[in-house]
Motif scaffolding. Structure first.
Motif, PDB file in Angstrom:
ATOM      1  N   PHE A  99     105.318  39.000  74.920  1.00  0.00           N
ATOM      2  CA  PHE A  99     106.438  39.785  74.407  1.00  0.00           C
ATOM      3  C   PHE A  99     107.332  40.268  75.549  1.00  0.00           C
ATOM      4  N   THR A 100     106.700  40.681  76.639  1.00  0.00           N
ATOM      5  CA  THR A 100     107.482  41.274  77.726  1.00  0.00           C
ATOM      6  C   THR A 100     107.826  40.281  78.819  1.00  0.00           C
ATOM      7  N   ASP A 101     107.339  39.035  78.718  1.00  0.00           N
ATOM      8  CA  ASP A 101     107.579  38.095  79.815  1.00  0.00           C
ATOM      9  C   ASP A 101     109.033  37.637  79.824  1.00  0.00           C
ATOM     10  N   PHE A 102     109.538  37.519  81.038  1.00  0.00           N
ATOM     11  CA  PHE A 102     110.942  37.157  81.205  1.00  0.00           C
ATOM     12  C   PHE A 102     111.078  35.730  81.741  1.00  0.00           C
ATOM     13  N   GLY A 103     110.226  35.398  82.724  1.00  0.00           N
ATOM     14  CA  GLY A 103     110.366  34.143  83.472  1.00  0.00           C
ATOM     15  C   GLY A 103     110.352  32.914  82.593  1.00  0.00           C
ATOM     16  N   ILE A 104     109.358  32.824  81.728  1.00  0.00           N
ATOM     17  CA  ILE A 104     109.210  31.633  80.905  1.00  0.00           C
ATOM     18  C   ILE A 104     110.408  31.476  79.979  1.00  0.00           C
ATOM     19  N   ALA A 105     110.784  32.589  79.336  1.00  0.00           N
ATOM     20  CA  ALA A 105     111.903  32.534  78.395  1.00  0.00           C
ATOM     21  C   ALA A 105     113.174  32.114  79.123  1.00  0.00           C
ATOM     22  N   LYS A 106     113.325  32.566  80.357  1.00  0.00           N
ATOM     23  CA  LYS A 106     114.533  32.265  81.120  1.00  0.00           C
ATOM     24  C   LYS A 106     114.578  30.778  81.466  1.00  0.00           C
ATOM     25  N   VAL A 107     113.424  30.234  81.887  1.00  0.00           N
ATOM     26  CA  VAL A 107     113.405  28.854  82.371  1.00  0.00           C
ATOM     27  C   VAL A 107     113.500  27.868  81.215  1.00  0.00           C
ATOM     28  N   ILE A 108     112.755  28.141  80.135  1.00  0.00           N
ATOM     29  CA  ILE A 108     112.566  27.114  79.128  1.00  0.00           C
ATOM     30  C   ILE A 108     113.106  27.529  77.764  1.00  0.00           C
ATOM     31  N   GLY A 109     113.635  28.756  77.683  1.00  0.00           N
ATOM     32  CA  GLY A 109     114.033  29.286  76.383  1.00  0.00           C
ATOM     33  C   GLY A 109     115.301  28.679  75.800  1.00  0.00           C
ATOM     34  N   GLY A 110     116.114  28.091  76.630  1.00  0.00           N
ATOM     35  CA  GLY A 110     117.357  27.526  76.121  1.00  0.00           C
ATOM     36  C   GLY A 110     118.222  28.595  75.484  1.00  0.00           C
ATOM     37  N   ASP A 111     118.725  28.321  74.285  1.00  0.00           N
ATOM     38  CA  ASP A 111     119.577  29.286  73.588  1.00  0.00           C
ATOM     39  C   ASP A 111     118.760  30.263  72.749  1.00  0.00           C
ATOM     40  N   PHE A 112     117.456  30.130  72.781  1.00  0.00           N
ATOM     41  CA  PHE A 112     116.583  30.970  71.965  1.00  0.00           C
ATOM     42  C   PHE A 112     116.529  32.361  72.585  1.00  0.00           C
ATOM     43  N   ARG A 113     117.006  33.351  71.835  1.00  0.00           N
ATOM     44  CA  ARG A 113     117.111  34.698  72.409  1.00  0.00           C
ATOM     45  C   ARG A 113     115.812  35.468  72.239  1.00  0.00           C
ATOM     46  N   VAL A 114     115.337  36.062  73.310  1.00  0.00           N
ATOM     47  CA  VAL A 114     114.206  36.992  73.216  1.00  0.00           C
ATOM     48  C   VAL A 114     114.609  38.282  73.907  1.00  0.00           C
ATOM     49  N   LEU A 115     113.821  39.345  73.715  1.00  0.00           N
ATOM     50  CA  LEU A 115     114.196  40.663  74.229  1.00  0.00           C
ATOM     51  C   LEU A 115     114.357  40.669  75.738  1.00  0.00           C
ATOM     52  N   ALA A 116     113.409  40.043  76.441  1.00  0.00           N
ATOM     53  CA  ALA A 116     113.419  40.133  77.904  1.00  0.00           C
ATOM     54  C   ALA A 116     114.691  39.523  78.471  1.00  0.00           C
ATOM     55  N   THR A 117     115.117  38.385  77.921  1.00  0.00           N
ATOM     56  CA  THR A 117     116.337  37.780  78.446  1.00  0.00           C
ATOM     57  C   THR A 117     117.561  38.558  77.985  1.00  0.00           C
ATOM     58  N   ASP A 118     117.469  39.189  76.830  1.00  0.00           N
ATOM     59  CA  ASP A 118     118.578  40.008  76.334  1.00  0.00           C
ATOM     60  C   ASP A 118     118.894  41.156  77.278  1.00  0.00           C
ATOM     61  N   ILE A 119     117.842  41.803  77.763  1.00  0.00           N
ATOM     62  CA  ILE A 119     118.048  42.919  78.693  1.00  0.00           C
ATOM     63  C   ILE A 119     118.805  42.417  79.914  1.00  0.00           C
ATOM     64  N   TYR A 120     118.355  41.276  80.410  1.00  0.00           N
ATOM     65  CA  TYR A 120     118.986  40.695  81.594  1.00  0.00           C
ATOM     66  C   TYR A 120     120.465  40.447  81.331  1.00  0.00           C
ATOM     67  N   LYS A 121     120.732  39.857  80.154  1.00  0.00           N
ATOM     68  CA  LYS A 121     122.130  39.540  79.821  1.00  0.00           C
ATOM     69  C   LYS A 121     122.963  40.818  79.703  1.00  0.00           C
ATOM     70  N   GLU A 122     122.405  41.824  79.033  1.00  0.00           N
ATOM     71  CA  GLU A 122     123.161  43.059  78.808  1.00  0.00           C
ATOM     72  C   GLU A 122     123.437  43.778  80.120  1.00  0.00           C
ATOM     73  N   VAL A 123     122.382  43.908  80.947  1.00  0.00           N
ATOM     74  CA  VAL A 123     122.507  44.722  82.152  1.00  0.00           C
ATOM     75  C   VAL A 123     123.228  43.971  83.258  1.00  0.00           C
ATOM     76  N   ILE A 124     122.764  42.760  83.533  1.00  0.00           N
ATOM     77  CA  ILE A 124     123.334  42.023  84.664  1.00  0.00           C
ATOM     78  C   ILE A 124     124.621  41.318  84.251  1.00  0.00           C
ATOM     79  N   GLY A 125     124.601  40.713  83.052  1.00  0.00           N
ATOM     80  CA  GLY A 125     125.751  39.934  82.617  1.00  0.00           C
ATOM     81  C   GLY A 125     126.906  40.819  82.187  1.00  0.00           C
TER      82      GLY A 125
END
Lengths: 341, 319
Positions: free
Chosen positions: A228-254
């Motif tokens: 649930f909290t992992d970021f790395g895997i979702a970032k590398v292989i998640g494609g357009d599939f949105r999960v919470l961890a990558t969302d935070i990254y997008k909101e804060v950094i992007g």
């Protein structure tokens, strides 16, 4: 701090103590405990609290109540990723835990050959970060991958990839927990069951399962929260599939949307709390499992508290406030990832 | 029975089918069961550690074997009620093992083993984990139960008192070998080896030699006894039981087998007073004086005693 105020502090902290009976080592223990309480305060309560408060502020820092949460729940793209995360982590746990259970059962309860080899093979991935497993999957099943056909045309980048890499990543943790849980079972119970002509299924259900139920639940919770909290895997292989961890990254950094990042972070905390409550529930039930002969170890209060804080004070706890304070200083600094625009 | 490490539990596990013997055969009613699995031996077993199913209530633990046999529910209830009454567990049916004391848990284990009416019962040190009072009470309960149900029972113990009070026959093991098989009376009064004599009760074992026909000598002392089975000049071990040695009052004439000694230490054991004496030749002996004969004035440390032992109370072991 003067001697007087130290005394006062002690009286305040340790109301039940009788100072005249105290040994030097007792004082040491108490001060170490106090130090850890303070460190826990700084490294857990303050950052999480700050995060929590930030989620009620707008970009200017003024209080807006539940406004951010309303925005969050009304933005289906954001809210969907919560369910995406939940489904991905539950599916992973549902796949991993039975696999790990069967694997550990095989290692401990059968006479299969090359056991040390299989144990090693299962645990070696512990040394490799999750991201590498995702990259390995990309090499194997990606658009240019060797075994691309095995997915029957389904794209790797998305839930399939995340679940696949997460399964590989969390499997050794689950195996470790299951090994410990299965070793815990009293062997005499199997003997007693055998003499009562108990079927294999009934033996499993009444001897094996009650003894390792706690382990299975723990493994399930650990895997779920990790994924649930992992970021790395979702970032590398998640494609357009949105999960919470990558969302935070997008909101804060992007988008530099700190308050929305805080809201998502709070959402990310929910499973941790649920797990905490579930774990307490299961552990309470597990206590009834001990017979009169095997009493569970109950640590003495102060040493117990010390052990708790000691165990909790991993280096990451010290990194957290460092990051947090750096983030707080950001407005006064002219550099950093958020000033690149 | 035997000292720890003598192989008594291993033997029991062989009978149970949890261990397999490296050689030899195990028979039950004339049938070889050496390689039969535990479930086909029709035996009930009770372990030292109780091994109750912790997630099941007392009722379900006792009913466990009967459920496996697919008995009807009301028949099971009837059977469990009977056992619960037999083992006085009436108020504990709904409790879980962790809520029971050690003695109660062991009773449940006994009931669970007996529920399936096995053709014999194996008890692996069932009383060792219990405290002295519970142990002696449960001991007599087990004996009563065994007599009432008339079930062949093999019990392993290292406690000679337990073996003597419970057993019809005792097999004494030492270092994996059978030292003696016999009734409790035989084992105590007719020990086959010095080991048996020493293991059962308290004994004085003395190195000696057959000096002449019907005379055994040690430490410049000669005692009269039956030496028919040993030839003159052979080395032997003498067994003198402390309760067989008696005190002779100074006024009486010197009896045969007189030993002059001084008291070195006195232990009050209740019914008897165990007196440690040293003979004039320096030999240490244990002598039991019954409470009735004990005279605090005469039987004090450093007081002299005249002791005697009947010829037929002396047992000799060839070396």
């Amino acid at each position: 701090m003067s001697a007087q105020s130290l005394k006062g502090l002690n009286a305040f902290l340790f109301v039940h103590s009788k100072p005249q009976l105290m040994e030097r080592s007792d004082w040491l223990v108490r001060w170490v405990c106090l130090a850890y309480c303070v460190s826990a305060m700084c490294t857990i309560v303050l950052p999480v609290g700050a995060l929590f408060l930030r989620s009620f502020n707008n970009a200017d820092g003024s209080f807006v109540g539940l406004q951010n949460y309303l925005t969050y729940f009304n933005t289906s793209a954001l809210f969907d990723s919560f369910f995406n995360s939940l489904i991905v982590s539950l599916v992973t746990a549902t796949l991993v835990v039975p696999m790990a259970f069967a694997y550990a059962y095989g290692l401990l309860r059968t006479c299969m050959p090359f056991k040390p080899f299989f144990r090693g093979v299962a645990l070696i991935p512990l040394l490799i970060p999750g991201v590498l497993k995702a990259i390995a999957l990309v090499y194997l099943f990606g658009n240019q991958g060797l075994l691309r056909e095995w997915l029957f045309g389904h794209p790797l980048y998305g839930p399939i990839g995340i679940v696949g890499a997460s399964v590989i990543w969390t499997f050794p943790f689950a195996v470790l927990i299951m090994l410990t849980a299965l070793q815990h079972v009293d062997h005499r119970l199997y003997h007693a069951a055998a003499f009562l002509k108990t079927s294999v299924w009934r033996t499993f259900w009444h001897v094996t399962w009650p003894s390792c139920r706690y382990g299975v639940t723990t493994a399930f919770l650990v895997v779920t929260v990790s994924v649930f909290t992992d970021f790395g895997i979702a970032k590398v292989i998640g494609g357009d599939f949105r999960v919470l961890a990558t969302d935070i990254y997008k909101e804060v950094i992007g988008q530099q949307n700190f308050q929305m990042g805080a809201v998502i972070s709070v959402m990310l905390l929910i499973p941790a709390f649920v797990v905490f409550l579930l774990e307490r529930q299961v552990a309470g039930k597990q206590m009834a499992q001990f017979t009169g002969r095997s009493l569970p170890y109950t640590p003495k209060p102060w040493f117990g508290a010390m052990a708790y804080f000691w165990g909790g004070a991993s280096p990451s706890r010290f990194l957290l406030p460092a990051c947090w304070s750096w983030r707080s200083l950001r407005p006064w600094l002219s550099f950093g990832p958020t000033t690149l625009t | 029975m035997g000292p720890s490490g003598c192989g008594k539990t291993t033997l029991l596990l062989c009978l149970a089918g949890l261990e397999s013997p490296s050689s030899g055969e195990i028979y039950k009613n004339g049938h070889v069961i050496t390689s039969a699995p535990p479930s086909q031996r029709d035996v009930g077993i009770v372990f030292q550690s109780y091994a109750l199913f912790p997630n099941l209530s007392v009722y379900d633990n006792i009913a466990f074997g009967l459920v496996n046999l697919k008995w009807a529910k009301d028949k099971i209830r009837e059977a469990v009620r009977g056992l619960v009454g037999l083992l006085s567990l009436e108020s504990h049916e709904e409790k879980y093992p962790s809520q029971l004391s050690g003695g109660q848990q062991q009773r449940v284990a006994l009931a669970r083993a007996l529920a399936v009416s096995p053709s014999f019962l194996l008890l692996d040190e069932p009383l060792s984990a219990l405290d002295a009072q519970v142990r002696s009470r449960l001991r007599s309960e087990i004996r009563d139960l065994q007599q009432r149900l008339k079930i062949t029972t093999v019990m392993v113990t290292h406690d000679q008192e337990e073996a003597q009070t419970l057993a019809d026959r005792i097999i004494l093991l030492n270092e994996g070998r059978i030292e003696q098989i016999g009734t409790p009376w035989q084992i105590y009064n007719e020990p086959a080896t010095p080991f048996v004599a020493d293991f059962m009760g308290v004994s004085n074992l003395i190195q000696g030699v057959i000096g002449a026909p019907n005379q055994v000598s040690f430490d410049q002392i000669s005692l009269l006894c039956d030496t028919q089975r040993h030839s003159v000049g052979t080395k032997v071990q003498l067994l003198l039981r402390p309760e067989d040695i008696t005190c002779v009052s100074p006024s009486r004439n010197a009896p045969t087998n007189l030993l002059e000694a001084a008291i070195a230490k006195i232990e009050y054991l209740g019914a008897v007073v165990r007196t440690h004496v040293v003979t004039d030749t320096g030999l240490k002996l244990k002598v039991d004086i019954s409470k009735r004969d004990f005279d605090p004035a005469r039987h004090a440390v450093a007081q002299r005693l005249r002791l005697t032992i009947a010829s037929n109370d002396i047992r000799l072991f060839a070396q």
